[in-house]
Design an enzyme around this catalytic site. Structure first.
Site, mmCIF file in Angstrom:
data_model
loop_
_atom_site.group_PDB
_atom_site.id
_atom_site.type_symbol
_atom_site.label_atom_id
_atom_site.label_comp_id
_atom_site.label_asym_id
_atom_site.label_seq_id
_atom_site.Cartn_x
_atom_site.Cartn_y
_atom_site.Cartn_z
ATOM 1 N N CYS A 86 -8.856 -11.856 0.177
ATOM 2 C CA CYS A 86 -9.001 -12.877 1.215
ATOM 3 C C CYS A 86 -10.398 -13.500 1.162
ATOM 4 O O CYS A 86 -10.709 -14.222 0.227
ATOM 5 C CB CYS A 86 -8.651 -12.287 2.580
ATOM 6 S SG CYS A 86 -8.291 -13.515 3.831
ATOM 7 N N HIS A 194 -3.378 -9.072 1.886
ATOM 8 C CA HIS A 194 -4.186 -7.880 2.177
ATOM 9 C C HIS A 194 -3.464 -6.605 1.753
ATOM 10 O O HIS A 194 -2.730 -6.024 2.557
ATOM 11 C CB HIS A 194 -4.481 -7.813 3.677
ATOM 12 C CG HIS A 194 -5.475 -8.820 4.143
ATOM 13 N ND1 HIS A 194 -6.834 -8.539 4.214
ATOM 14 C CD2 HIS A 194 -5.334 -10.095 4.537
ATOM 15 C CE1 HIS A 194 -7.476 -9.615 4.659
ATOM 16 N NE2 HIS A 194 -6.598 -10.580 4.858
ATOM 17 N N GLU A 196 -4.659 -3.693 1.507
ATOM 18 C CA GLU A 196 -5.125 -2.535 2.289
ATOM 19 C C GLU A 196 -4.359 -2.382 3.604
ATOM 20 O O GLU A 196 -4.408 -1.335 4.237
ATOM 21 C CB GLU A 196 -6.641 -2.637 2.541
ATOM 22 C CG GLU A 196 -7.079 -3.578 3.647
ATOM 23 C CD GLU A 196 -7.095 -5.064 3.247
ATOM 24 O OE1 GLU A 196 -6.553 -5.401 2.187
ATOM 25 O OE2 GLU A 196 -7.633 -5.875 4.030
#
Lengths: 217, 92
Positions: A86, A194, A196
């Site tokens: 990002c 994302h 994560e």
């Protein structure tokens, strides 16, 4: 094996990456303040999401002058793996480690949702565990994620097989539905989604694990 | 050394979509101002800088504009430069 997570003023996904790497995948992780130049003992580096320097001027435009980047560029030249997520992707394009630029979403809105992504290339180490055309589901959360580049750059990305991930339904107007690209060597990956945030089944999926796992080969 | 005043105008390249400009153009219509064919949003950066002469001032500003103020992948920039007369200058 140790992964470094760079922290800028305004980063806000640094702890999420730390949690995903250590908590979900058991990979040792160290925070790196953006003013450090010492990357010794690290096997890979993550530039996390957030709003480095408040996104002043342009997303990533000020962060790319951080002292850490001289060492990081050398790290990349030596073949070290660097993942930009990002805002981290935006910084990598401003830095010139990846081509193109991320611009304001086509429909102006900040988009926060889960998206389906096609593995466009499994050439790089990041996605070699997956086959081409396979679909991953990952969350996106950005206002400026519309990937832009010149026609020549797009052709080069295609020729080099450097488009790693593309949206199955384009949410933001990115050229060629691009969600993530690698450099031509394949050791640097930048993506808007994302990974994560998709490492624990309790929060909606584990498709992000494959990308984070690739940090350590 | 002389003091120069500069303004760098940064605009999106014509080929790059400007969603903020489009939204503002729509709002102009709702305000009742019609006939707007085009509305693109950019940035103006005002600077004061010291340089030995205009050539040096331009060199500094060109580096700054190309490498920091604008991203040439998506933006163009234009430079306006004026020397500040010595009477207005803070330098001797």
């Amino acid at each position: 094996m140790t992964i470094g997570v760079v922290v800028f003023p305004g980063s806000n996904c640094d702890r999420d990456v730390h949690w995903a790497l250590e908590g979900c995948l058991g990979i040792s992780t160290r925070f790196l303040w953006h003013e450090t130049t010492d990357l010794s003992g690290l096997d890979a580096v993550v530039l996390p999401g957030g709003f480095s320097y408040g996104d002043y001027l342009r997303c990533g435009a000020i962060a790319r002058f951080a002292p850490i980047f001289k060492s990081l560029v050398e790290f990349v030249d030596r073949g070290g793996r660097v993942l930009g997520i990002c805002n981290g992707f935006q910084v990598l394009t401003e830095l010139g480690l990846l081509p193109g630029a991320l611009t304001r979403n086509r429909d102006l809105s900040f988009i926060c949702e889960n998206v389906a992504l096609r593995v466009t290339s499994s050439r790089s180490p990041w996605l070699q565990a997956r086959s081409c055309e396979e679909v991953l589901n990952l969350p996106i959360a950005h206002g400026e994620g519309r990937y832009q580049c010149s026609k020549d750059t797009l052709l080069k990305l295609q020729d080099d097989d450097s488009i790693a991930l593309s949206y199955t339904t384009n949410p933001n107007g990115s050229i060629a539905d691009i969600a993530g690209i690698t450099n031509s060597s394949g050791n640097v990956l930048g993506l808007m989604p994302h990974p994560e945030r998709a490492c624990d089944p309790q929060i909606g999926g584990i498709d992000g694990r494959v990308i984070l796992q690739a940090l350590i080969g | 050394m002389s003091l120069y005043k500069a303004r760098v105008l940064v605009s999106l390249r014509p080929s790059v979509l400007d969603p903020a400009g489009e939204a503002t153009k729509d709002a102009a219509g709702r305000l009742g101002v019609d006939g707007i064919r085009k509305l693109r949003i950019g940035k103006a950066i005002d600077l004061e800088l010291e340089a030995s002469d205009e050539t040096e001032a331009r060199r500094k500003l060109e580096l700054l504009s190309d490498r920091l103020l604008a991203n040439p992948v998506i933006e163009n920039w234009k430079l306006e430069l004026h020397m500040v007369p010595t009477t207005q200058s803070t330098m001797s």
